[in-house]
Design a protein around this motif. Structure first.
Motif, mmCIF file in Angstrom:
data_model
loop_
_atom_site.group_PDB
_atom_site.id
_atom_site.type_symbol
_atom_site.label_atom_id
_atom_site.label_comp_id
_atom_site.label_asym_id
_atom_site.label_seq_id
_atom_site.Cartn_x
_atom_site.Cartn_y
_atom_site.Cartn_z
ATOM 1 N N ALA A 231 115.454 117.492 36.014
ATOM 2 C CA ALA A 231 115.653 116.584 37.131
ATOM 3 C C ALA A 231 117.098 116.730 37.569
ATOM 4 C CB ALA A 231 115.381 115.153 36.697
ATOM 5 N N VAL A 232 117.314 116.940 38.858
ATOM 6 C CA VAL A 232 118.675 117.132 39.348
ATOM 7 C C VAL A 232 119.028 115.999 40.301
ATOM 8 C CG1 VAL A 232 120.261 118.692 40.515
ATOM 9 C CG2 VAL A 232 118.365 119.632 39.198
ATOM 10 N N ILE A 233 120.168 115.377 40.049
ATOM 11 C CA ILE A 233 120.667 114.368 40.986
ATOM 12 C C ILE A 233 121.892 114.967 41.659
ATOM 13 C CG2 ILE A 233 121.616 112.052 41.236
ATOM 14 C CD1 ILE A 233 120.042 111.392 38.628
ATOM 15 N N PHE A 234 121.828 115.056 42.973
ATOM 16 C CA PHE A 234 122.757 115.884 43.723
ATOM 17 C C PHE A 234 123.422 115.036 44.793
ATOM 18 C CE2 PHE A 234 123.288 119.048 47.223
ATOM 19 C CZ PHE A 234 124.093 119.958 46.566
ATOM 20 N N ILE A 235 124.735 114.909 44.696
ATOM 21 C CA ILE A 235 125.455 114.135 45.713
ATOM 22 C C ILE A 235 126.099 115.099 46.686
ATOM 23 C CG2 ILE A 235 127.396 112.583 46.153
ATOM 24 C CD1 ILE A 235 126.951 111.289 43.568
ATOM 25 N N THR A 236 125.933 114.835 47.960
ATOM 26 C CA THR A 236 126.592 115.689 48.936
ATOM 27 C C THR A 236 126.811 114.915 50.230
ATOM 28 O OG1 THR A 236 126.471 117.747 50.173
ATOM 29 C CG2 THR A 236 124.399 116.646 49.730
ATOM 30 N N HIS A 237 127.785 115.383 50.990
ATOM 31 C CA HIS A 237 128.022 114.822 52.315
ATOM 32 C C HIS A 237 127.481 115.753 53.381
ATOM 33 C CE1 HIS A 237 130.376 111.259 51.463
ATOM 34 N NE2 HIS A 237 131.004 111.941 50.513
ATOM 35 N N GLN A 238 126.923 116.910 52.951
ATOM 36 C CA GLN A 238 126.465 117.870 53.932
ATOM 37 C C GLN A 238 124.950 117.834 54.075
ATOM 38 O OE1 GLN A 238 129.298 120.071 52.074
ATOM 39 N NE2 GLN A 238 129.639 121.518 53.741
ATOM 40 N N VAL A 239 124.502 117.486 55.255
ATOM 41 C CA VAL A 239 123.068 117.319 55.500
ATOM 42 C C VAL A 239 122.319 118.612 55.209
ATOM 43 C CG1 VAL A 239 121.381 116.452 57.139
ATOM 44 C CG2 VAL A 239 123.774 115.858 57.390
ATOM 45 N N MET A 240 122.889 119.730 55.635
ATOM 46 C CA MET A 240 122.208 121.001 55.442
ATOM 47 C C MET A 240 121.968 121.278 53.963
ATOM 48 S SD MET A 240 121.139 122.268 58.045
ATOM 49 C CE MET A 240 120.494 123.734 57.230
ATOM 50 N N HIS A 241 122.987 121.044 53.147
ATOM 51 C CA HIS A 241 122.833 121.261 51.709
ATOM 52 C C HIS A 241 121.749 120.361 51.152
ATOM 53 C CE1 HIS A 241 127.229 122.886 51.382
ATOM 54 N NE2 HIS A 241 126.418 123.664 52.072
ATOM 55 N N ALA A 242 121.763 119.117 51.576
ATOM 56 C CA ALA A 242 120.764 118.169 51.083
ATOM 57 C C ALA A 242 119.363 118.621 51.484
ATOM 58 C CB ALA A 242 121.054 116.775 51.627
#
Ligand code: ATP
Ligand code: MG
Lengths: 334, 270
Positions: free
Chosen positions: B199-210
């Motif tokens: 399970a990966v919890i991924f924080i980002t500010h970039q919509v594309m990455h998300a």
């Protein structure tokens, strides 16, 4: 092939110290005399290196771990006074005096270590405090108990065995402490570079929080390292008192700067995480050669400080270069 | 429906008088990438630190495999399989790849006081673990970590977490400081971790990455869970608006002008 192995040597933390040592040896052979490489000459700088080196290695390990210990400047004379007061002034058995000296080092180290891990105060400040506190205590107790700041410890009270083991000249000029230094350096090299324990010291100096999260007992290790440096300092003081048959309050402050210079010349990164025992070893020898080599030249001895200053700056610049080489290293594509 | 690996139930977190998280309920399943979105100061880092054992929730509970757990520090969370990879990998720049990979769990040869750190074995395992994640450029375990690129370091840290049995991988803005190519590397590794059932919890500010890696999205606005949806349930514009704090970007842009004047270019969302 040989150029490759030179490159890999240059990437090591001790590269700068080794080159520096060669350079200063050459310098003093050219400007001084070769008598400085004859036994009596060698003894003069090996003696300095051994006394300094026993303290410089643990001080360097602390620096690799991201800490500083300057209290050694007071712990060395305090260790000397402890053995002289207990066994000289009060005529207690020599083993009691020695236990007292080493015990004192242990306690100072514990206080330093516990204060550093318990408070957020930088170790420079903590050990600056203990430096003065221990010096004050040593002076105060010495005067209070013996009425003087210079306490005698006669050879009769040390006894022949202890004299031979800790405080004698071998061949007339080599202090026996040189053997201790070499043996201790070998033990340190094993534990720092070949056992897992050493990995923890480097990790701690690289990133303390990550190291703790990785399960390294950073607090305990910090305390152990402080105990090691203080006990080593007390050991050196003790050996000096046994060798010279007298302990003095004043001897020791020069060790603070000298050990830091040796460690930094030896390639240890002041901010931690990088360095080697071999580097500290060569750094210490380099320092001792400069410190004593001046007597073999026609220069006034005051110039030795200038040489040490320049050497320190050159060594740091060189070590930076070598460290960047190590960082940039990647194997060539075959 | 399978039990989630990690679940938060009505978690609140406050620092003294400051309430940072309000009543958060969230589930994370194996083989799923949860993207945690939200503006600066929304509480994302606080939320993952609560999951990773750095903070204790002020109220509410954390469940692993359906059972309530309480972590006394990040060590305990790690032992249960929750690994956090910090920005820049949280690794040791001046240590070799092999040595930093095995910090704290060094492989040894020999016995008793003569245990020797097994450099060969450490290097071999470390390099193999990273290469299995597709970073074939790393082939010498003696290289110093500080000589790797940002993306390679992230990859090394992720490979390390997976090697040591992580089941939940928490990544706090792993792509923030990376260029396009490096970020793509990290995203590929996130997908590889998912493929392996983490399970990966991924924080980002970039919509594309998300949108590239996310299966499940949770949006925090001022410490509250403002949206919780699956891939494909919202458009890119809607997600962008949510990430900006629930305001329509057009409206926001109009506001920026006046904001800049009163806040000197910085907009606190407290
Ligand atoms: N230890 C603390 N004590 C008091 N307030 C805190 C503490 N840690 C975080 N906060 C507050 O909690 C709020 C949320 O912070 P947090 O770091 O979780 O935000 P974030 O969503 O990760 O932001 P960013 O995108 O900028 O990383 C902020 O207003 C912050 O000031
Ligand atoms: Mg954050």
């Amino acid at each position: 092939m040989s150029s490759l192995s030179i490159r890999s040597l240059l990437r090591r933390p001790e590269a700068g110290a080794l080159l520096g040592l060669v350079a200063v040896l050459a310098f003093f052979v050219v400007f001084g005399s070769t008598s400085f490489l004859k036994p009596a000459g060698i003894a003069s700088w090996l003696n300095v290196a051994a006394n300094l080196g026993i303290v410089a290695i643990p001080v360097g390990l602390l620096m690799i771990a991201g800490e500083l210990d300057i209290s050694i400047g007071a712990t060395i004379p305090a260790g000397a006074l402890a053995v002289a007061i207990i066994s000289g002034h009060y005529s207690q058995p020599i083993w009691m005096g020695m236990a007292g000296a080493l015990g004192l080092g242990l306690v100072v180290g514990l206080i330093n270590g516990i204060l550093v891990v318990r408070t957020a105060v930088p170790s420079l400040i903590v050990t600056l405090g203990t430096l003065f506190a221990v010096q004050g205590l040593a002076l105060g107790f010495s005067v209070l108990l013996t009425g003087t700041t210079s306490v005698a410890l006669s050879p009769a009270k040390s006894g022949p065995l202890v004299k031979a083991l800790f405080g004698e000249f071998i061949g007339g000029s080599f202090q026996v402490i040189i053997c201790w230094w070499l043996a201790l350096a070998a033990v340190y090299i094993f534990y720092v570079h070949f056992s897992p324990f050493g990995n923890w010291i480097f990790a701690m100096g690289g990133d303390k929080v990550s190291a703790r999260n990785a399960g390294i007992p950073t607090r305990r290790l910090t305390i152990v390292l402080f105990v090691l440096s203080s006990t080593s300092a007390a050991f050196v003081g003790m050996c000096q008192a046994i060798l010279f048959n007298v302990a003095q309050v004043s001897a020791g402050m020069t060790f603070i700067f000298n050990s830091i210079i040796s460690v930094v010349v030896g390639g240890v990164l002041l901010t931690g995480g990088f360095g080697s025992v071999a580097g500290i070893f060569f750094g210490t020898v380099t320092f001792a050669v400069v410190n004593q080599g001046i007597y073999f030249t026609t220069f006034d001895r005051n110039w030795s400080s200038l040489i040490i200053g320049i050497m320190l700056l050159l060594a740091v610049l060189m070590n930076n270069t070598f460290r960047n080489m190590a960082l940039a290293y990647r194997p060539r594509k075959k | 429906m399978t039990t989630p690996i990690l679940e938060l139930r009505n978690v609140n977190k406050s620092f003294g008088p400051i309430d940072v998280l309000h009543d958060i309920s969230l589930k994370v399943h194996a083989g799923e990438v949860l993207c945690l979105l939200g503006d600066n100061g929304a509480g994302k880092s606080t939320l993952i630190k609560t999951m990773a054992g750095l903070f204790r929730p002020s109220s509410g509970s954390v469940l692993m495999d359906g059972k309530p757990v309480e972590f006394n520090g990040p060590r305990e969370a790690q032992e249960m399989g929750i690994s956090t990879v910090h920005q820049f990998g949280g690794t040791f720049p001046l240590m070799s790849i092999g040595r930093s990979f095995f910090v704290g769990v060094e492989p040894t040869r020999g016995f008793g006081p003569f245990k020797i750190y097994d450099r060969k074995k450490a290097n071999q395992i470390a390099v193999k673990a990273v290469q299995e994640f597709g970073i074939t450029r790393i082939d010498d375990g003696d290289r110093l970590v500080g000589g790797l690129s940002g993306g390679e370091r992230q990859s090394l840290a992720i490979a390390r977490a997976v090697h040591f049995g992580a089941r939940v991988l928490i990544l706090d803005e792993p792509t923030a400081a990376l260029g396009v190519k490096e970020a793509a590397h990290v995203l590929r590794i996130v997908l590889e971790a998912r493929r392996r059932g983490l399970a990966v919890i991924f924080i980002t500010h970039q919509v594309m990455h998300a949108m590239t890696v996310g299966d499940h999205f949770a949006v925090l606005i001022r410490g509250a869970l403002a949206a919780d949806f699956k891939k494909g349930e919202k458009t890119r514009e809607e997600i962008t608006d949510l990430m900006a704090g629930g305001e329509a970007m057009a409206e926001l842009e109009a506001e920026i002008e006046s904001h800049l004047k009163s806040h000197e270019g910085y907009s606190p969302a407290a």
